[in-house]
Design a protein around this motif. Structure first.
Motif, mmCIF file in Angstrom:
data_model
loop_
_atom_site.group_PDB
_atom_site.id
_atom_site.type_symbol
_atom_site.label_atom_id
_atom_site.label_comp_id
_atom_site.label_asym_id
_atom_site.label_seq_id
_atom_site.Cartn_x
_atom_site.Cartn_y
_atom_site.Cartn_z
ATOM 1 N N THR A 37 0.901 -1.081 0.042
ATOM 2 C CA THR A 37 0.181 -0.089 0.074
ATOM 3 C C THR A 37 0.799 1.201 0.045
ATOM 4 O OG1 THR A 37 -0.263 0.036 2.338
ATOM 5 C CG2 THR A 37 -1.710 -1.123 1.248
ATOM 6 N N ASP A 38 2.273 0.866 0.214
ATOM 7 C CA ASP A 38 3.290 2.225 0.078
ATOM 8 C C ASP A 38 3.652 2.316 -1.335
ATOM 9 O OD1 ASP A 38 3.014 2.505 3.011
ATOM 10 O OD2 ASP A 38 5.059 1.635 3.225
ATOM 11 N N GLY A 39 4.028 3.495 -1.613
ATOM 12 C CA GLY A 39 4.653 3.916 -2.717
ATOM 13 C C GLY A 39 5.929 3.269 -3.178
ATOM 14 N N LEU A 40 6.421 3.747 -4.397
ATOM 15 C CA LEU A 40 8.081 3.222 -4.539
ATOM 16 C C LEU A 40 8.730 4.609 -4.795
ATOM 17 C CD1 LEU A 40 10.109 1.018 -5.189
ATOM 18 C CD2 LEU A 40 9.122 1.084 -7.490
ATOM 19 N N LEU A 41 9.928 4.786 -4.285
ATOM 20 C CA LEU A 41 10.812 5.666 -4.556
ATOM 21 C C LEU A 41 11.966 5.116 -5.034
ATOM 22 C CD1 LEU A 41 9.823 7.866 -1.276
ATOM 23 C CD2 LEU A 41 8.849 8.260 -3.778
ATOM 24 N N LEU A 42 12.396 5.745 -6.410
ATOM 25 C CA LEU A 42 13.501 5.344 -6.934
ATOM 26 C C LEU A 42 14.340 6.488 -7.408
ATOM 27 C CD1 LEU A 42 12.262 2.536 -9.426
ATOM 28 C CD2 LEU A 42 13.542 2.228 -7.001
ATOM 29 N N GLY A 43 15.550 6.515 -7.177
ATOM 30 C CA GLY A 43 16.653 7.552 -7.572
ATOM 31 C C GLY A 43 17.150 7.376 -8.921
ATOM 32 N N PRO A 44 17.676 8.330 -9.681
ATOM 33 C CA PRO A 44 18.443 8.175 -10.645
ATOM 34 C C PRO A 44 19.222 6.798 -10.835
ATOM 35 C CG PRO A 44 18.611 10.431 -10.111
ATOM 36 C CD PRO A 44 18.002 9.628 -8.854
ATOM 37 N N GLY A 45 19.035 6.001 -12.212
ATOM 38 C CA GLY A 45 19.870 4.969 -12.227
ATOM 39 C C GLY A 45 19.384 3.629 -11.594
ATOM 40 N N ALA A 46 18.303 3.862 -10.460
ATOM 41 C CA ALA A 46 17.835 2.613 -9.806
ATOM 42 C C ALA A 46 17.059 1.801 -10.661
ATOM 43 C CB ALA A 46 17.158 3.284 -8.371
ATOM 44 N N GLY A 47 16.612 0.751 -10.213
ATOM 45 C CA GLY A 47 15.775 -0.226 -10.944
ATOM 46 C C GLY A 47 16.723 -1.780 -11.312
ATOM 47 N N ARG A 48 15.965 -2.629 -11.725
ATOM 48 C CA ARG A 48 16.645 -3.789 -12.041
ATOM 49 C C ARG A 48 17.169 -3.929 -13.681
ATOM 50 N NH1 ARG A 48 11.948 -5.502 -10.321
ATOM 51 N NH2 ARG A 48 11.478 -6.425 -12.008
ATOM 52 N N ARG A 49 18.283 -3.823 -13.819
ATOM 53 C CA ARG A 49 18.995 -3.675 -15.130
ATOM 54 C C ARG A 49 18.967 -4.953 -15.864
ATOM 55 N NH1 ARG A 49 19.628 0.130 -18.944
ATOM 56 N NH2 ARG A 49 21.706 -0.281 -20.265
ATOM 57 N N ILE A 50 18.427 -5.051 -17.016
ATOM 58 C CA ILE A 50 18.347 -5.977 -17.882
ATOM 59 C C ILE A 50 19.528 -5.606 -19.060
ATOM 60 C CG2 ILE A 50 17.131 -7.478 -19.642
ATOM 61 C CD1 ILE A 50 14.700 -6.725 -18.288
ATOM 62 N N GLN A 51 20.879 -6.057 -18.824
ATOM 63 C CA GLN A 51 21.820 -5.343 -19.470
ATOM 64 C C GLN A 51 21.918 -5.967 -20.808
ATOM 65 O OE1 GLN A 51 23.954 -3.592 -17.903
ATOM 66 N NE2 GLN A 51 24.832 -2.869 -19.781
ATOM 67 N N THR A 52 21.685 -6.983 -21.239
ATOM 68 C CA THR A 52 21.689 -7.163 -22.767
ATOM 69 C C THR A 52 20.530 -6.640 -23.575
ATOM 70 O OG1 THR A 52 20.953 -9.559 -22.525
ATOM 71 C CG2 THR A 52 23.276 -9.360 -22.523
ATOM 72 N N ALA A 53 19.455 -6.117 -22.917
ATOM 73 C CA ALA A 53 18.392 -5.564 -23.393
ATOM 74 C C ALA A 53 18.471 -4.217 -23.403
ATOM 75 C CB ALA A 53 16.921 -6.105 -22.938
ATOM 76 N N GLY A 54 19.428 -3.620 -22.779
ATOM 77 C CA GLY A 54 19.547 -2.066 -22.593
ATOM 78 C C GLY A 54 18.310 -1.439 -21.925
ATOM 79 N N MET A 55 17.825 -2.181 -21.047
ATOM 80 C CA MET A 55 16.675 -1.891 -20.148
ATOM 81 C C MET A 55 16.890 -2.006 -18.634
ATOM 82 S SD MET A 55 13.957 -1.667 -22.282
ATOM 83 C CE MET A 55 13.596 -2.218 -24.115
ATOM 84 N N THR A 56 16.070 -0.951 -17.917
ATOM 85 C CA THR A 56 16.201 -1.068 -16.518
ATOM 86 C C THR A 56 14.665 -1.047 -16.399
ATOM 87 O OG1 THR A 56 18.074 0.385 -16.328
ATOM 88 C CG2 THR A 56 16.532 0.147 -14.575
ATOM 89 N N VAL A 57 14.128 -2.137 -15.487
ATOM 90 C CA VAL A 57 12.910 -2.208 -15.032
ATOM 91 C C VAL A 57 12.850 -1.268 -13.847
ATOM 92 C CG1 VAL A 57 11.139 -3.653 -14.112
ATOM 93 C CG2 VAL A 57 12.717 -4.733 -15.916
ATOM 94 N N LYS A 58 11.830 -0.360 -13.882
ATOM 95 C CA LYS A 58 11.565 0.537 -12.807
ATOM 96 C C LYS A 58 10.479 0.138 -11.995
ATOM 97 C CE LYS A 58 14.585 3.731 -14.209
ATOM 98 N NZ LYS A 58 15.723 4.295 -13.291
#
Length: 176
Positions: free
Chosen positions: A7-28
């Motif tokens: 029920t709480d929100g999610l706060l992420l700073g710049p560059g945060a998240g799970r990186r999918i390196q070979t896809a060039g993606m970061t799951v926010k």
């Protein structure tokens, strides 16, 4: 460890998240936090073409942060094959070149694609509803990393399992 209070929100700073390196993606934000949508930051390499495709169930929103992308979000006037960058809609709408601040909304059932025509990577945010698209992206990254050029039959089979109906191939196009 206790599960987070969803029920709480999610706060992420710049560059945060799970990186999918070979896809060039970061799951926010993904299915573990929301049933409604997933959010990604994507680096789109020069010459990368996601290939025209559509989803019967999912909606997407793309927002360009840096660079330029050729964007498609319409049904083509003629049979959907060949280079989607030459397609036009029934009303004559051509593929759009979008820069920073450009938005592409894709309703369910709408063919869409993006391509980086520039010499530098482009960056974008994109949202997918419902959530869970990160599972497809992880599998796709593994396929792309395994073979060069990418195995188009394996990509088509993966896409079919994830409600992605491929119209043209995913590829890296040489820039001229």
């Amino acid at each position: 460890m206790n599960d987070p209070d969803l029920t709480d929100g999610l706060l992420l700073g710049p560059g945060a998240g799970r990186r999918i390196q070979t896809a060039g993606m970061t799951v926010k934000l993904g299915a573990e936090r929301s049933a409604s949508w997933s959010m990604f930051e994507a680096d789109v390499a020069p010459g990368f073409d996601v290939g025209a495709h559509l989803h019967h169930e999912a909606e997407e929103v793309f927002y360009i942060l840096d660079g330029e992308l050729d964007l498609l979000a319409f049904h083509p006037r003629e049979k959907a094959d060949g280079d989607w960058r030459t397609w036009e809609s029934d009303t004559g709408t051509p593929v759009f070149r979008g820069g920073p601040g450009s938005v592409m909304f894709v309703p369910a059932g709408c063919p869409h694609a993006f391509f980086n025509p520039g010499p530098k990577p482009a960056r974008m945010l994109f949202l997918v509803s419902p959530s869970g698209h990160e599972h497809y992206l992880r599998e796709l990254a593994d396929l792309i990393a395994a073979t060069q050029p990418p195995d188009q039959e394996a990509i088509a089979a993966l896409r079919a399992r994830h409600d992605i109906h491929q119209l043209t191939s995913l590829m890296n196009r040489p820039l001229t």
